[in-house]
Each structure stands twice: as C-alpha cells, then as structure tokens.
Design a protein around this motif. Structure first.
Motif, short mmCIF file in Angstrom:
data_model
loop_
_atom_site.label_atom_id
_atom_site.label_comp_id
_atom_site.label_asym_id
_atom_site.label_seq_id
_atom_site.Cartn_x
_atom_site.Cartn_y
_atom_site.Cartn_z
N GLY A 1 -18.19 -19.24 -11.23
CA GLY A 1 -17.85 -20.14 -10.12
C GLY A 1 -16.73 -21.09 -10.51
O GLY A 1 -15.86 -20.75 -11.31
N CYS A 2 -16.74 -22.30 -9.95
CA CYS A 2 -15.69 -23.29 -10.24
C CYS A 2 -16.22 -24.66 -9.85
O CYS A 2 -16.68 -24.85 -8.71
CB CYS A 2 -14.44 -22.95 -9.44
SG CYS A 2 -13.19 -24.25 -9.44
N SER A 3 -16.17 -25.62 -10.76
CA SER A 3 -16.73 -26.95 -10.48
C SER A 3 -15.96 -27.63 -9.34
O SER A 3 -16.54 -28.39 -8.56
CB SER A 3 -16.69 -27.82 -11.73
OG SER A 3 -15.36 -28.14 -12.08
N SER B 1 -12.81 -32.91 -8.51
CA SER B 1 -12.00 -32.71 -9.72
C SER B 1 -12.56 -31.54 -10.53
O SER B 1 -13.67 -31.08 -10.28
CB SER B 1 -11.97 -33.98 -10.58
OG SER B 1 -13.28 -34.34 -10.92
N CYS B 2 -11.77 -31.10 -11.49
CA CYS B 2 -12.16 -29.96 -12.33
C CYS B 2 -12.82 -30.47 -13.60
O CYS B 2 -12.25 -31.34 -14.28
CB CYS B 2 -10.91 -29.14 -12.65
SG CYS B 2 -11.11 -28.15 -14.15
N MET B 3 -13.98 -29.92 -13.93
CA MET B 3 -14.74 -30.38 -15.09
C MET B 3 -13.99 -30.17 -16.41
O MET B 3 -14.24 -30.86 -17.39
CB MET B 3 -16.08 -29.63 -15.16
CG MET B 3 -15.91 -28.13 -15.34
SD MET B 3 -17.47 -27.20 -15.33
CE MET B 3 -18.17 -27.68 -16.86
N ASP C 1 -12.60 -25.24 -22.95
CA ASP C 1 -12.83 -23.94 -22.34
C ASP C 1 -13.52 -24.12 -21.00
O ASP C 1 -14.37 -24.99 -20.86
CB ASP C 1 -13.74 -23.08 -23.23
CG ASP C 1 -12.96 -22.37 -24.32
OD1 ASP C 1 -11.72 -22.34 -24.24
OD2 ASP C 1 -13.60 -21.85 -25.24
N CYS C 2 -13.16 -23.29 -20.02
CA CYS C 2 -13.86 -23.33 -18.74
C CYS C 2 -15.08 -22.41 -18.85
O CYS C 2 -14.94 -21.20 -19.03
CB CYS C 2 -12.94 -22.86 -17.61
SG CYS C 2 -13.83 -22.64 -16.05
N PRO C 3 -16.29 -22.97 -18.72
CA PRO C 3 -17.49 -22.14 -18.88
C PRO C 3 -17.60 -21.06 -17.81
O PRO C 3 -18.23 -20.02 -18.04
CB PRO C 3 -18.64 -23.15 -18.77
CG PRO C 3 -18.06 -24.33 -18.06
CD PRO C 3 -16.61 -24.37 -18.40
FE1 SF4 Z 1 -12.52 -24.33 -11.70
FE2 SF4 Z 1 -11.55 -25.98 -13.53
FE3 SF4 Z 1 -12.63 -23.68 -14.30
FE4 SF4 Z 1 -10.28 -23.69 -13.00
S1 SF4 Z 1 -10.68 -24.52 -15.01
S2 SF4 Z 1 -12.03 -22.34 -12.60
S3 SF4 Z 1 -10.57 -25.43 -11.62
S4 SF4 Z 1 -13.70 -25.38 -13.27
#
Ligand code: SF4
Ligand code: 13P
Length: 316
Positions: free
Chosen positions: A88-90, A174-176, A267-269
């Motif tokens: 997913g995406c925060s 916002s993005c985590m 890192d983006c989980p």
């Molecule tokens: Fe979403 Fe941030 Fe991950 Fe991009 S980096 S997918 S904006 S949580």
C-alpha cells in the motif's frame, strides 16, 4: 512460501515474460533484483506513460497498489499483476474517500488536483492528477484566479505553492518515509562532506527542502546525479533509487540521508513487500491480479488522462 532454491529466478522470469507477452514495470524504490529483472524502471509519471502505451498482454507492476491501479485504469484490457497486493502507501491511506468528499464540499469553486499517490476513489473525486515531476506545470496551466485544492501530500503541496507563488488549500497528508528525515543528521553529514550536493524529493518536510541543492522526482534526482559534475551526493528519498544512481555513475559516492531513528537509510515498507520470488510467482500463476469496478475505473481515468495530456504538451 516459495522454497525451490535450484530455480534461477532471473531466467525463469525472462522465459515467462516471453511466453506470456508480459512487461515488468518497476519503481526505483524496488529492491535491486527486481530493478534488474524489469523492462522499465521509472518514476510515477514514466511508469504511467509506459502502462498507457505498452503492447504487452500482461503488465506486472513492481511497485505499490496505487501504481498498479493507475496502470489498470489506463489499460483496462490488460491483465495487471502486482507481486504483493498488500503493498500500500501511507500517503494514499492518509486520504480516505469519505473524509475527502466532505472536505471538498467546504471549498466550492475549487479545482481538485491530486497527487497520483492516492486511491482510485480519490482520483474519481479529482479534476486533474499530478506526479512530483509535473505538479508545478499542471498548477501553472490553470488561470491565476482559479482556486485549487491540493491533496493528499501537504509537503509537495507546500513546495508547489512556493514554486508557483500560489496559495492552495492543502490536505493534511504525508509520506511516512519522507517525513522522518533528520535535519540535524543531514546537517552533520553536510559538514562531514562539504562538497557533497544535497538532493531531496519534494515529499520531504519544508525544513529539509530548504537546504537542498536540488529538489525533484525520483527520475529528476537520478538525472541530476548523472549530469552534475560533483562526486558526492547526499540523497533524501527512499534508498532504492541509489542502486540506479550508483549504476549510472560508478565513480560517484551516494550517501543516503538518515532518518530520525536508529536506521542509516530510509526504506519504504510497502515498496519492499515485493520480492523477486513474489515477482516470479505472480507471473507463473498470474495472481494476484488487480481487479477494478468499471464505473470507478472510468471516473478515475479522466483526471489521469488530463495529466498525461498536459505532460505530453509540456514535453514531460
Ligand atoms: Fe507511499 Fe511514501 Fe512508500 Fe511512496 S515512499 S509508496 S509515498 S509510503
Ligand atoms: P516519484 O517516483 O514519482 O518521484 O514518486 C515517489 C514516491 O514516493 C512514489 O511512491
């Protein structure tokens, strides 16, 4: 869980691509193995442009859910696979459709511009979609007196306000990954590497963006490191991008900007839920597949196509 270690995943994936006429689109935040297996690696705009024009029968999207969803919206006749449907995406989660719908009602006569990092439901409530590489251009195409709601990323929104000199109504999302860079640790790194260029994604907080030598989308950041003569770069975005930076400029040094926790890089989980193994399995068994309601797809298509039209006219 896949356990047969005798399989060469790279050659199996290559075989499956040919057999099934599939294309692998990967975002820069994917792990290096996935980037190596991909046919195209790009930022959100580049990936959606590829998804719209590909002749493949199957799009394997190595990225997160909203990206695969965008590909399906643009190419409904194609099968779209995502190695892990839970990616997913925060930022997207920070903007639920029911709340956004109520928010919109408070601002009649406003055009709604939404960052592509949102659900199809939010896109369906929007007038124009944008990415980090075309947001400024899109805002600038609107008449000066046009009122704008910008969602869901307040950091990108604030940055675009500064670039364009226009005030917008910002959704508080916002993005985590990008909101936890430590300004203090970045300043320390800059002192230790006085010649290094500090580059940042516009999803970063304003205080971090203020000290950046360059701000841009992932593709923008990569291109900057290729073209710039400097030998050292401190990079404030998800660390996956550094793989392509290092590949393109093996003689340069790339230092990930540290977050305000004990980790050395960010890192983006969600992005990192995808693995080469899952990529192979999803191609072999053609699941998980991204399925969408046709009415929602059609409603979300228009604002994305407006974005692609504006971008094409602007040569982006
Ligand atoms: Fe979403 Fe941030 Fe991950 Fe991009 S980096 S997918 S904006 S949580
Ligand atoms: P871009 O690759 O479009 O710059 O987006 C970054 C991002 O956070 C994707 O989730």
């Amino acid at each position: 869980m896949f356990t047969d270690t005798s399989i060469d995943l790279f050659s199996e994936i290559k075989k499956l691509k040919k057999e099934k006429n599939a294309i692998i689109l990967a975002h820069y935040y994917q792990e290096p193995d996935i980037q190596d297996a991909a046919d195209f690696i790009g930022d959100s705009l580049g990936l959606s442009q590829q998804a719209a024009k590909t002749k493949a029968d199957i799009i394997v999207f190595a990225g997160v859910h909203f990206m695969a969803e965008t590909a399906k919206i643009l190419s409904p006749q194609k099968k779209v696979l995502l190695p892990d449907l839970n990616a997913g995406c925060s930022l997207a989660d920070a903007c639920p459709a029911d709340k956004f719908s109520e928010f919109k009602k408070k601002y009649p006569n406003h055009i709604v511009i939404t960052y592509v990092n949102c659900s199809a439901e939010i896109k369906a409530l929007s007038d124009i979609v944008c990415t980090s590489s075309n947001a400024q251009k899109i805002v600038e195409t609107l008449p000066k007196e046009q009122k704008i709601i910008f969602a869901p990323d307040k950091n990108l929104g604030r940055y675009i306000e500064k670039q364009t000199g226009r005030k917008m109504v910002l959704w508080d999302g916002s993005c985590m990954v990008h909101e936890i860079f430590s300004l203090k640790k970045i300043m320390q790194l800059k002192e230790q590497h006085p010649k290094a260029k500090f580059i940042a994604h516009p999803e970063c907080e304003e205080s971090v963006l203020q000290i950046a030598d360059y701000i841009g989308s992932t593709t923008g950041l990569l291109n900057y490191t290729i073209k710039n003569q400097e030998k050292e770069f401190i990079v404030a975005t998800e660390s996956g991008i550094i793989y392509q930076m290092q590949k393109a400029s093996p003689e340069k040094i790339f230092i990930p900007a540290p977050p305000n926790n004990s980790c050395a890089c960010n890192d983006c989980p969600h992005m990192k839920l995808n693995t080469l193994e899952k990529l192979y399995l999803c191609m072999e068994y053609e699941t998980p597949e991204l399925i969408m309601d046709e009415g929602l797809r059609e409603a979300a298509r228009k604002p994305i196509e407006r974005m692609l039209d504006i971008s094409a006219k602007a040569g982006l």
